[in-house]
Design an enzyme around this catalytic site. Structure first.
Site, PDB file in Angstrom:
ATOM      1  N   CYS A 142       0.740  -1.176   0.173  1.00 19.34           N
ATOM      2  CA  CYS A 142       0.098  -0.148  -0.005  1.00 19.34           C
ATOM      3  C   CYS A 142       1.057   1.266  -0.076  1.00 19.34           C
ATOM      4  O   CYS A 142       1.567   1.493  -0.966  1.00 19.34           O
ATOM      5  CB  CYS A 142      -1.015   0.256   1.157  1.00 19.34           C
ATOM      6  SG  CYS A 142      -2.332   1.099   0.944  1.00 19.34           S
ATOM      7  N   LYS A 163     -10.714   8.643  -1.605  1.00 15.43           N
ATOM      8  CA  LYS A 163     -10.287   7.671  -1.051  1.00 15.43           C
ATOM      9  C   LYS A 163     -10.768   6.284  -1.796  1.00 15.43           C
ATOM     10  O   LYS A 163     -11.869   6.132  -1.919  1.00 15.43           O
ATOM     11  CB  LYS A 163     -10.605   7.504   0.371  1.00 15.43           C
ATOM     12  CG  LYS A 163      -9.815   6.120   1.002  1.00 15.43           C
ATOM     13  CD  LYS A 163      -9.950   6.195   2.676  1.00 15.43           C
ATOM     14  CE  LYS A 163      -9.058   5.203   3.249  1.00 15.43           C
ATOM     15  NZ  LYS A 163      -9.390   5.064   4.635  1.00 15.43           N
ATOM     16  N   HIS A 237      -4.358  -4.240   0.200  1.00 16.87           N
ATOM     17  CA  HIS A 237      -4.074  -4.837   1.698  1.00 16.87           C
ATOM     18  C   HIS A 237      -4.718  -6.509   1.881  1.00 16.87           C
ATOM     19  O   HIS A 237      -5.550  -6.756   2.389  1.00 16.87           O
ATOM     20  CB  HIS A 237      -4.966  -3.895   2.683  1.00 16.87           C
ATOM     21  CG  HIS A 237      -4.369  -2.736   2.776  1.00 16.87           C
ATOM     22  ND1 HIS A 237      -3.344  -2.833   3.751  1.00 16.87           N
ATOM     23  CD2 HIS A 237      -4.710  -1.316   2.866  1.00 16.87           C
ATOM     24  CE1 HIS A 237      -2.844  -1.485   4.051  1.00 16.87           C
ATOM     25  NE2 HIS A 237      -3.765  -0.567   3.142  1.00 16.87           N
ATOM     26  N   GLU A 239      -3.725  -8.439   3.516  1.00 19.53           N
ATOM     27  CA  GLU A 239      -3.704  -9.005   4.841  1.00 19.53           C
ATOM     28  C   GLU A 239      -4.665  -8.451   5.658  1.00 19.53           C
ATOM     29  O   GLU A 239      -4.912  -9.126   6.952  1.00 19.53           O
ATOM     30  CB  GLU A 239      -2.093  -8.363   5.575  1.00 19.53           C
ATOM     31  CG  GLU A 239      -2.444  -6.838   6.008  1.00 19.53           C
ATOM     32  CD  GLU A 239      -2.434  -5.933   5.057  1.00 19.53           C
ATOM     33  OE1 GLU A 239      -2.342  -4.584   5.201  1.00 19.53           O
ATOM     34  OE2 GLU A 239      -2.138  -5.992   3.719  1.00 19.53           O
TER      35      GLU A 239
END
EC number: 2.3.1.46
Length: 315
Positions: A142, A163, A237, A239
């Protein structure tokens, strides 16, 4: 796979409850193998949550991995107890003279901050420059991917107006479908994003020599790597836990930021419904591929013999 981490680390009990094999120091030294040495530079505020997420993904391999935690500086943390940092995290000076098989640099909530205004920017430059001489393969996640592209290719910071938040569909680059990082991937897969950074595939293709491995019509470039596989960039992301985007969304709501509802995350995009996970298998596969093909297959058996001459292109 066994990951070797301190018994007292909060992640240890969490992962054991999930039936993930966490190896004790005593058992690890009794095995006649050399574990991979992976350094995790954790830039996220909630370090315990983040370290657990990454250790979960590092567990999906038959390789033994010795994970060490690194902090960027010694400033106090608002979200992580000082005792935890002092007990489990190392300062850069403590590892500077060592070599590592892999380095993971996490994201950071700095999407709207210019690089030169990041308080630890110079220190991060030192770590990334050091990695080129001391680490077999570095995985940038990221915000760290954006920072890595700046340091390696001097690319300007590009920021989206809104965003990017949600779980997006990605497509594998058919021309590079046999790339080791893509082994076992479906042609199309899901992965979460939470960022302001803009990673245009056409811009990266024009200004770098990266292999652009997976992209999204909505999210742009997702996965890219240098030709020698020593630098890997993941703009999302993989994770993230099931509720990470949920917590971020409500945090932004409480701060009066009027965030958009994360895309394709809640059933029918209804935030009153519990979110569902649609990216877990992809995340495990990506990290297993990175450990195997970018780290284990390239790294020298004796890390003391680390040299850039060890690495040759594997076509």
């Amino acid at each position: 796979m066994p990951i070797k981490i301190p018994d007292q680390l909060p992640a240890t009990n969490i992962l054991r409850r999930e039936n993930i094999f966490v190896m004790s120091q005593t058992r690890a030294v009794s095995q006649n193998i050399r574990p991979l040495k992976v350094l995790l530079l954790n830039l996220m505020p909630k370090k315990i949550e983040t370290e657990t997420q990454f250790m979960r993904l590092l567990s999906n391999s038959p390789l033994q991995v010795d994970v060490e935690l690194l902090r960027i500086d010694n400033r106090p943390s608002k979200n992580t107890p000082t005792e935890h940092l002092d007990t489990f995290y190392r300062q850069f000076e403590a590892v500077r003279e060592r070599n590592f098989d892999g380095l993971i640099v996490t994201g950071a909530p700095l999407g709207l901050v210019q690089f030169e205004d990041v308080i630890y920017w110079e220190h991060l430059q030192d770590v990334m420059n050091w990695a080129h001489q001391h680490v077999t393969s570095t995985l940038y996640v990221c915000w760290a991917a954006q920072a890595g592209l700046k340091l390696l290719y001097d690319l300007p910071k590009k920021t989206r107006k809104e965003k990017l938040s949600g779980v997006y569909q990605h497509q594998v680059n058919e021309a590079l479908a046999t790339h080791p990082l893509l082994r076992g991937f479906d042609d199309s897969f899901l992965a979460p994003h939470s960022r302001y950074a803009d990673f245009s595939p056409s811009f990266l293709d024009e200004h770098t020599d990266l292999d652009i491995l997976a992209t999204s019509a909505q999210a742009g470039t997702y996965l890219a790597a240098t030709k020698d596989k020593r630098n890997v960039f993941v703009t999302g992301h993989p994770e993230y836990d099931s509720h990470t985007l949920h917590h971020e969304y409500h945090r932004d709501l409480e701060e009066g930021m009027e965030p958009v509802v994360p895309i394709n995350y809640y059933p029918d995009d209804d935030p009153s419904q519990p979110p569902y996970v649609s990216w877990r298998s992809h995340g495990h596969l990506l990290f297993a591929n990175w450990l195997n093909y970018c780290v284990y297959q390239l790294t020298p058996f004796n890390l003391a013999e680390f040299s850039q001459s060890n690495f040759t292109l594997d076509e």
